[in-house]
Design a protein around this motif. Structure first.
Motif, PDB file in Angstrom:
ATOM      1  N   VAL A  76     -10.627   5.508  -8.012  1.00  0.00           N
ATOM      2  CA  VAL A  76     -10.527   5.042  -6.633  1.00  0.00           C
ATOM      3  C   VAL A  76     -11.455   5.799  -5.704  1.00  0.00           C
ATOM      4  O   VAL A  76     -11.816   6.941  -5.948  1.00  0.00           O
ATOM      5  N   SER A  77     -11.857   5.125  -4.649  1.00  0.00           N
ATOM      6  CA  SER A  77     -12.493   5.788  -3.528  1.00  0.00           C
ATOM      7  C   SER A  77     -11.460   5.817  -2.414  1.00  0.00           C
ATOM      8  O   SER A  77     -10.953   4.785  -2.003  1.00  0.00           O
ATOM      9  N   CYS A  78     -11.121   7.007  -1.962  1.00  0.00           N
ATOM     10  CA  CYS A  78     -10.052   7.129  -0.967  1.00  0.00           C
ATOM     11  C   CYS A  78     -10.566   6.987   0.455  1.00  0.00           C
ATOM     12  O   CYS A  78      -9.850   7.238   1.409  1.00  0.00           O
ATOM     13  N   THR A  79     -11.840   6.565   0.587  1.00  0.00           N
ATOM     14  CA  THR A  79     -12.416   6.405   1.922  1.00  0.00           C
ATOM     15  C   THR A  79     -12.480   4.958   2.365  1.00  0.00           C
ATOM     16  O   THR A  79     -12.778   4.667   3.515  1.00  0.00           O
ATOM     17  N   GLY A  80     -12.223   4.013   1.445  1.00  0.00           N
ATOM     18  CA  GLY A  80     -12.273   2.607   1.813  1.00  0.00           C
ATOM     19  C   GLY A  80     -13.670   2.040   1.909  1.00  0.00           C
ATOM     20  O   GLY A  80     -13.885   0.978   2.473  1.00  0.00           O
ATOM     21  N   SER A  81     -14.676   2.744   1.356  1.00  0.00           N
ATOM     22  CA  SER A  81     -16.062   2.258   1.394  1.00  0.00           C
ATOM     23  C   SER A  81     -16.191   0.946   0.643  1.00  0.00           C
ATOM     24  O   SER A  81     -15.536   0.721  -0.360  1.00  0.00           O
ATOM     25  N   ALA A 108      -5.403  13.545  -7.941  1.00  0.00           N
ATOM     26  CA  ALA A 108      -6.516  14.478  -8.109  1.00  0.00           C
ATOM     27  C   ALA A 108      -7.799  13.932  -7.496  1.00  0.00           C
ATOM     28  O   ALA A 108      -8.550  14.661  -6.835  1.00  0.00           O
ATOM     29  N   LYS A 109      -8.056  12.639  -7.701  1.00  0.00           N
ATOM     30  CA  LYS A 109      -9.286  12.038  -7.165  1.00  0.00           C
ATOM     31  C   LYS A 109      -9.265  12.034  -5.639  1.00  0.00           C
ATOM     32  O   LYS A 109     -10.268  12.362  -4.989  1.00  0.00           O
ATOM     33  N   PHE A 116     -14.147  17.393  -0.512  1.00  0.00           N
ATOM     34  CA  PHE A 116     -15.611  17.411  -0.514  1.00  0.00           C
ATOM     35  C   PHE A 116     -16.261  16.182   0.108  1.00  0.00           C
ATOM     36  O   PHE A 116     -17.463  16.197   0.367  1.00  0.00           O
ATOM     37  N   GLY A 117     -15.502  15.106   0.317  1.00  0.00           N
ATOM     38  CA  GLY A 117     -16.089  13.866   0.787  1.00  0.00           C
ATOM     39  C   GLY A 117     -16.582  13.032  -0.379  1.00  0.00           C
ATOM     40  O   GLY A 117     -16.177  13.254  -1.526  1.00  0.00           O
ATOM     41  N   THR A 118     -17.450  12.055  -0.117  1.00  0.00           N
ATOM     42  CA  THR A 118     -17.959  11.183  -1.168  1.00  0.00           C
ATOM     43  C   THR A 118     -19.473  11.036  -1.035  1.00  0.00           C
ATOM     44  O   THR A 118     -20.051  11.360  -0.005  1.00  0.00           O
ATOM     45  N   GLY A 119     -20.100  10.508  -2.091  1.00  0.00           N
ATOM     46  CA  GLY A 119     -21.529  10.261  -2.071  1.00  0.00           C
ATOM     47  C   GLY A 119     -22.346  11.510  -2.321  1.00  0.00           C
ATOM     48  O   GLY A 119     -21.818  12.583  -2.647  1.00  0.00           O
ATOM     49  N   GLU A 120     -23.652  11.395  -2.161  1.00  0.00           N
ATOM     50  CA  GLU A 120     -24.559  12.496  -2.518  1.00  0.00           C
ATOM     51  C   GLU A 120     -24.288  13.786  -1.750  1.00  0.00           C
ATOM     52  O   GLU A 120     -24.340  14.874  -2.338  1.00  0.00           O
ATOM     53  N   GLN A 133     -12.880  26.326  -6.232  1.00  0.00           N
ATOM     54  CA  GLN A 133     -12.555  25.389  -5.152  1.00  0.00           C
ATOM     55  C   GLN A 133     -12.330  23.987  -5.711  1.00  0.00           C
ATOM     56  O   GLN A 133     -11.423  23.270  -5.274  1.00  0.00           O
ATOM     57  N   ILE A 134     -13.159  23.584  -6.671  1.00  0.00           N
ATOM     58  CA  ILE A 134     -12.962  22.284  -7.321  1.00  0.00           C
ATOM     59  C   ILE A 134     -11.680  22.301  -8.135  1.00  0.00           C
ATOM     60  O   ILE A 134     -10.897  21.346  -8.130  1.00  0.00           O
ATOM     61  N   THR A 135     -11.457  23.404  -8.848  1.00  0.00           N
ATOM     62  CA  THR A 135     -10.251  23.529  -9.677  1.00  0.00           C
ATOM     63  C   THR A 135      -8.992  23.338  -8.847  1.00  0.00           C
ATOM     64  O   THR A 135      -8.073  22.611  -9.247  1.00  0.00           O
ATOM     65  N   GLN A 136      -8.942  23.983  -7.697  1.00  0.00           N
ATOM     66  CA  GLN A 136      -7.771  23.862  -6.841  1.00  0.00           C
ATOM     67  C   GLN A 136      -7.594  22.438  -6.320  1.00  0.00           C
ATOM     68  O   GLN A 136      -6.468  21.945  -6.197  1.00  0.00           O
ATOM     69  N   ALA A 137      -8.708  21.758  -6.043  1.00  0.00           N
ATOM     70  CA  ALA A 137      -8.634  20.395  -5.507  1.00  0.00           C
ATOM     71  C   ALA A 137      -8.083  19.409  -6.534  1.00  0.00           C
ATOM     72  O   ALA A 137      -7.431  18.431  -6.169  1.00  0.00           O
ATOM     73  N   ILE A 138      -8.333  19.663  -7.813  1.00  0.00           N
ATOM     74  CA  ILE A 138      -7.949  18.689  -8.845  1.00  0.00           C
ATOM     75  C   ILE A 138      -6.828  19.194  -9.751  1.00  0.00           C
ATOM     76  O   ILE A 138      -6.528  18.555 -10.757  1.00  0.00           O
ATOM     77  N   LYS A 139      -6.179  20.287  -9.391  1.00  0.00           N
ATOM     78  CA  LYS A 139      -5.205  20.898 -10.295  1.00  0.00           C
ATOM     79  C   LYS A 139      -4.028  19.988 -10.607  1.00  0.00           C
ATOM     80  O   LYS A 139      -3.420  20.097 -11.679  1.00  0.00           O
ATOM     81  N   CYS A 140      -3.710  19.052  -9.721  1.00  0.00           N
ATOM     82  CA  CYS A 140      -2.588  18.138  -9.970  1.00  0.00           C
ATOM     83  C   CYS A 140      -2.898  17.153 -11.091  1.00  0.00           C
ATOM     84  O   CYS A 140      -2.000  16.476 -11.597  1.00  0.00           O
ATOM     85  N   GLY A 141      -4.157  17.065 -11.514  1.00  0.00           N
ATOM     86  CA  GLY A 141      -4.533  16.137 -12.571  1.00  0.00           C
ATOM     87  C   GLY A 141      -4.511  16.731 -13.963  1.00  0.00           C
ATOM     88  O   GLY A 141      -4.741  16.008 -14.938  1.00  0.00           O
TER      89      GLY A 141
END
Length: 282
Positions: A76-81, A108-109, A116-120, A133-141
């Protein structure tokens, strides 16, 4: 070339060699199942008995369905793009979906996107961030340490190869499936199953990913040898299953594996596939 780059190159070379070996010939060359008739029969049974019936292959923004080890989940994209599905984001989503539930994957996504946001620009921020920092953001996955490292390595490899964090060229339908598969599996952490999911659910191509449910069902049907493993089973089935059935058969097998009372909880309950097998073998 640094020691790390040499190791990554050697790993990619090994994967590509195996992929090339099985592009034309099955790892089980003497195993002639499934036949075309069998695949069409099972497809029809699943279409009649699986919630939602037979799906059609498609590629829609923000509906990039990927396959985890035990369930089908959305990248999923959680921004609705509403932009064309981002291939690199889909690869990252499929990595996140590995060995976890659909619910945990989605959490997690969305957490990663929130951090971090999305895209480049987001990809650049992930590369420059401390891996923790990434680990903490996705630890629920689940498997967060491994997945965080894989994501950073993937992003760096894509940037090194293309000069930017971008795999959108794979949307070009003039690029053969084999070439798209080769590029995807050349990256560390992207195996044949992950690549097949991206091909099917992001790029709208026909590919047959073998996850836990698909592997169990194809072994039950006798479509692969008892001694097979999921990677070789996928190579074999990619060659044996008619292209136009691959996407739908994969999706329905996953749904069947998740919902069929005869395949869950010790197999207590009716299963149309088992009934077909009994009738066929009687």
């Amino acid at each position: 070339m640094t020691r790390t780059l040499k190791r990554l190159h050697a790993h990619a070379t090994k994967k590509l060699k195996l992929l090339e070996e099985h592009r034309i010939e099955s790892p089980y060359p003497l195993f002639t199942r499934p036949t075309i008739e069998e695949t069409r029969a099972v497809y029809a049974i699943l279409a009649a008995n699986t919630p939602g019936g037979a799906p059609t292959v498609h590629s829609e923004p923000n509906d990039t369905t990927t396959n985890s080890g035990s369930a089908t989940s959305k990248s999923v994209s959680c921004t609705g793009s509403s932009a064309l599905p981002n291939v690199l984001d889909s690869v990252i989503g499929t990595i996140l979906s590995q060995s976890t539930s659909s619910q945990n994957y989605t959490r997690a996504k969305c957490s990663l996107d929130a951090e971090f946001g999305t895209g480049e620009p987001a990809f650049e921020r992930m590369v420059n961030a401390d891996v923790e920092q990434i680990t903490q953001a996705i630890k629920c996955g689940g498997l967060a340490n491994k997945k965080a490292s894989t994501i950073q390595t993937l992003l760096r490899s894509v940037k090194a190869k293309h000069g930017k964090y971008d795999l959108q060229h794979l949307h070009n339908n003039e690029i053969p499936n084999d070439d798209a598969m080769r590029e995807l599996v050349s990256y560390k952490g992207v195996g044949p199953k992950t690549a097949a999911c991206v091909l099917s659910f992001c790029l709208g191509r026909q590919a047959f990913a073998v996850d836990t449910h698909v592997f169990r069902l194809t072994r039950m049907l006798g479509w692969v040898p008892e001694s097979s493993n999921p990677v070789d089973a996928q190579s074999h089935l990619e060659l044996r299953i008619p292209s136009e059935l691959k996407y739908g058969l994969h999706v329905m097998m996953v749904r069947h594996g998740r919902t069929c009372r005869g395949c869950r909880n010790g197999g207590r309950g009716p299963c149309p596939l088992k009934a077909w097998l009994r009738e066929r073998n009687s």
